[in-house]
Design a protein around this motif. Structure first.
Motif, PDB file in Angstrom:
ATOM      1  N   GLU A 141       1.522  -1.452  -0.143  1.00 35.60           N
ATOM      2  CA  GLU A 141       0.047   0.166   0.196  1.00 35.60           C
ATOM      3  C   GLU A 141       1.091   1.575   0.160  1.00 35.60           C
ATOM      4  O   GLU A 141       0.613   1.918  -0.445  1.00 35.60           O
ATOM      5  CB  GLU A 141      -0.518   0.339   0.958  1.00 35.60           C
ATOM      6  N   THR A 142       1.788   1.081   0.845  1.00 34.58           N
ATOM      7  CA  THR A 142       3.150   2.678   0.516  1.00 34.58           C
ATOM      8  C   THR A 142       2.974   2.836  -0.746  1.00 34.58           C
ATOM      9  O   THR A 142       3.238   4.296  -1.595  1.00 34.58           O
ATOM     10  CB  THR A 142       4.469   1.930   1.385  1.00 34.58           C
ATOM     11  N   GLU A 143       3.487   1.615  -1.700  1.00 35.56           N
ATOM     12  CA  GLU A 143       4.179   1.692  -2.894  1.00 35.56           C
ATOM     13  C   GLU A 143       3.056   2.405  -3.667  1.00 35.56           C
ATOM     14  O   GLU A 143       3.025   3.749  -4.781  1.00 35.56           O
ATOM     15  CB  GLU A 143       4.693   0.760  -3.651  1.00 35.56           C
ATOM     16  N   ARG A 144       1.386   1.977  -3.402  1.00 34.04           N
ATOM     17  CA  ARG A 144       0.302   2.277  -4.264  1.00 34.04           C
ATOM     18  C   ARG A 144       0.730   4.439  -4.030  1.00 34.04           C
ATOM     19  O   ARG A 144       0.212   4.298  -4.896  1.00 34.04           O
ATOM     20  CB  ARG A 144      -0.872   1.691  -4.342  1.00 34.04           C
ATOM     21  N   ILE A 145       0.399   3.975  -2.709  1.00 42.43           N
ATOM     22  CA  ILE A 145       0.673   5.717  -2.369  1.00 42.43           C
ATOM     23  C   ILE A 145       1.467   6.531  -3.222  1.00 42.43           C
ATOM     24  O   ILE A 145       0.987   7.691  -3.732  1.00 42.43           O
ATOM     25  CB  ILE A 145       0.677   6.091  -0.446  1.00 42.43           C
ATOM     26  N   LEU A 146       2.223   6.145  -3.386  1.00 41.05           N
ATOM     27  CA  LEU A 146       3.271   6.533  -3.785  1.00 41.05           C
ATOM     28  C   LEU A 146       3.795   6.181  -5.051  1.00 41.05           C
ATOM     29  O   LEU A 146       3.922   8.224  -6.204  1.00 41.05           O
ATOM     30  CB  LEU A 146       4.703   5.865  -3.997  1.00 41.05           C
ATOM     31  N   LEU A 147       3.066   5.797  -6.161  1.00 34.94           N
ATOM     32  CA  LEU A 147       2.265   6.338  -7.199  1.00 34.94           C
ATOM     33  C   LEU A 147       1.625   7.426  -7.518  1.00 34.94           C
ATOM     34  O   LEU A 147       1.698   7.832  -8.364  1.00 34.94           O
ATOM     35  CB  LEU A 147       2.135   5.216  -7.749  1.00 34.94           C
ATOM     36  N   GLY A 148       0.973   7.582  -6.988  1.00 37.43           N
ATOM     37  CA  GLY A 148      -0.320   9.494  -6.609  1.00 37.43           C
ATOM     38  C   GLY A 148       0.307  10.212  -6.701  1.00 37.43           C
ATOM     39  O   GLY A 148      -0.087  11.258  -6.517  1.00 37.43           O
ATOM     40  N   THR A 149       1.510  10.870  -5.453  1.00 32.91           N
ATOM     41  CA  THR A 149       2.321  11.206  -5.993  1.00 32.91           C
ATOM     42  C   THR A 149       3.287  11.977  -6.865  1.00 32.91           C
ATOM     43  O   THR A 149       4.263  13.337  -7.089  1.00 32.91           O
ATOM     44  CB  THR A 149       3.030  10.882  -4.773  1.00 32.91           C
ATOM     45  N   GLY A 150       3.486  11.275  -7.958  1.00 32.02           N
ATOM     46  CA  GLY A 150       4.300  11.795  -9.345  1.00 32.02           C
ATOM     47  C   GLY A 150       5.991  11.630  -8.438  1.00 32.02           C
ATOM     48  O   GLY A 150       6.443  12.422  -9.671  1.00 32.02           O
ATOM     49  N   CYS A 151       6.426  11.070  -7.854  1.00 34.01           N
ATOM     50  CA  CYS A 151       7.979  10.836  -7.400  1.00 34.01           C
ATOM     51  C   CYS A 151       8.505   9.173  -8.174  1.00 34.01           C
ATOM     52  O   CYS A 151       7.604   8.494  -9.244  1.00 34.01           O
ATOM     53  CB  CYS A 151       8.031  10.240  -5.925  1.00 34.01           C
ATOM     54  N   GLU A 152       9.573   9.273  -7.688  1.00 37.55           N
ATOM     55  CA  GLU A 152      10.967   8.008  -8.797  1.00 37.55           C
ATOM     56  C   GLU A 152      10.436   7.293  -7.690  1.00 37.55           C
ATOM     57  O   GLU A 152      11.407   7.136  -7.090  1.00 37.55           O
ATOM     58  CB  GLU A 152      11.671   8.737  -9.963  1.00 37.55           C
ATOM     59  N   ILE A 153      10.353   6.319  -8.277  1.00 34.72           N
ATOM     60  CA  ILE A 153       9.895   5.142  -7.283  1.00 34.72           C
ATOM     61  C   ILE A 153      11.403   4.401  -7.448  1.00 34.72           C
ATOM     62  O   ILE A 153      11.250   3.852  -8.640  1.00 34.72           O
ATOM     63  CB  ILE A 153       8.629   3.817  -7.556  1.00 34.72           C
ATOM     64  N   ILE A 154      12.298   4.451  -6.723  1.00 39.13           N
ATOM     65  CA  ILE A 154      13.233   3.282  -7.190  1.00 39.13           C
ATOM     66  C   ILE A 154      13.259   2.115  -6.643  1.00 39.13           C
ATOM     67  O   ILE A 154      13.694   1.659  -5.308  1.00 39.13           O
ATOM     68  CB  ILE A 154      14.560   4.169  -6.719  1.00 39.13           C
ATOM     69  N   GLY A 155      12.894   0.916  -7.704  1.00 37.36           N
ATOM     70  CA  GLY A 155      12.438  -0.113  -6.725  1.00 37.36           C
ATOM     71  C   GLY A 155      13.397  -1.291  -7.541  1.00 37.36           C
ATOM     72  O   GLY A 155      14.485  -1.060  -8.877  1.00 37.36           O
TER      73      GLY A 155
END
Length: 199
Positions: free
Chosen positions: A127-141
């Motif tokens: 859920e943390t990653e799903r929340i981040l998807l809505g912020t416009g950040c660049e997820i380093i995964g």
């Protein structure tokens, strides 16, 4: 060489026994050229509400300022598909809204998770990653899991934490390094390769 400032965000120990310990283990001494600031989300952070920027609670304003000032973020959360601990969820709500106005837009963000169980591999997004998807950040995964965190994270004198699992330590450090590299690129910071000795 410019120093990359990474904000390490986690829930306080009362809500997550491993998150802060994991970030403290990575902060000292930390990778060269990186300063990881450990910041547990305060328990007194009020729930998000639809307010104007001038009405932001002081704690929320401080959180958003810290995120905006950092070159990147690293989040430490329990490895689960359920919601993150309440204080961290509240902090993420304040960072994610309003949509299009998040201080995380374009910023590299890494997710590190802990589990009391044995080794595992990331499956569905948390859920943390799903929340981040809505912020416009660049997820380093993909996210890095620290298994058997109760054994892997050992307190040391002076408030330091030692990671006893060499494989987990290497994966974590590589993840932080990839995040700092992305931060250098997005923030146009100088790296070691930008420096040349006098001829």
């Amino acid at each position: 060489m410019d120093v990359v400032h990474i904000l390490g965000l986690c829930a306080p120990a009362e809500a997550d026994p491993f998150g802060e310990a994991l970030l403290r283990a990575l902060a000292v001494p930390g990778p060269t050229g990186v300063r990881l600031e450990v910041w547990p989300a305060p328990l007194e952070l009020p729930p998000h509400s639809n307010v104007t920027p001038n009405e932001l609670p002081p704690q929320a304003r401080a959180l958003r300022r810290k995120a905006a000032d950092a070159n990147a973020l690293v989040l430490a959360v329990p490895e689960a598909t359920s919601l993150p601990p309440e204080p961290l969820l509240t902090a993420l709500d304040w960072l994610a809204r309003p949509k299009g106005g998040s201080p995380l837009i374009g910023k590299p963000v890494a997710v590190l998770t802990t589990t009391s169980a044995g080794a595992g591999t990331p499956s569905s997004p948390t859920e943390t990653e799903r929340i981040l998807l809505g912020t416009g950040c660049e997820i380093i995964g993909p996210r890095t899991i620290t298994p058997s965190a109760g054994k892997a994270l050992q307190d040391q004198p002076g408030g330091r934490v030692f990671i006893t699992d060499p494989a987990a330590a290497m994966r974590l450090l590589l993840h932080v390094r990839r995040t700092s590299k992305a931060a250098r690129a997005s923030s146009q910071l100088l790296s070691e390769d930008d420096f040349r000795p006098w001829l």
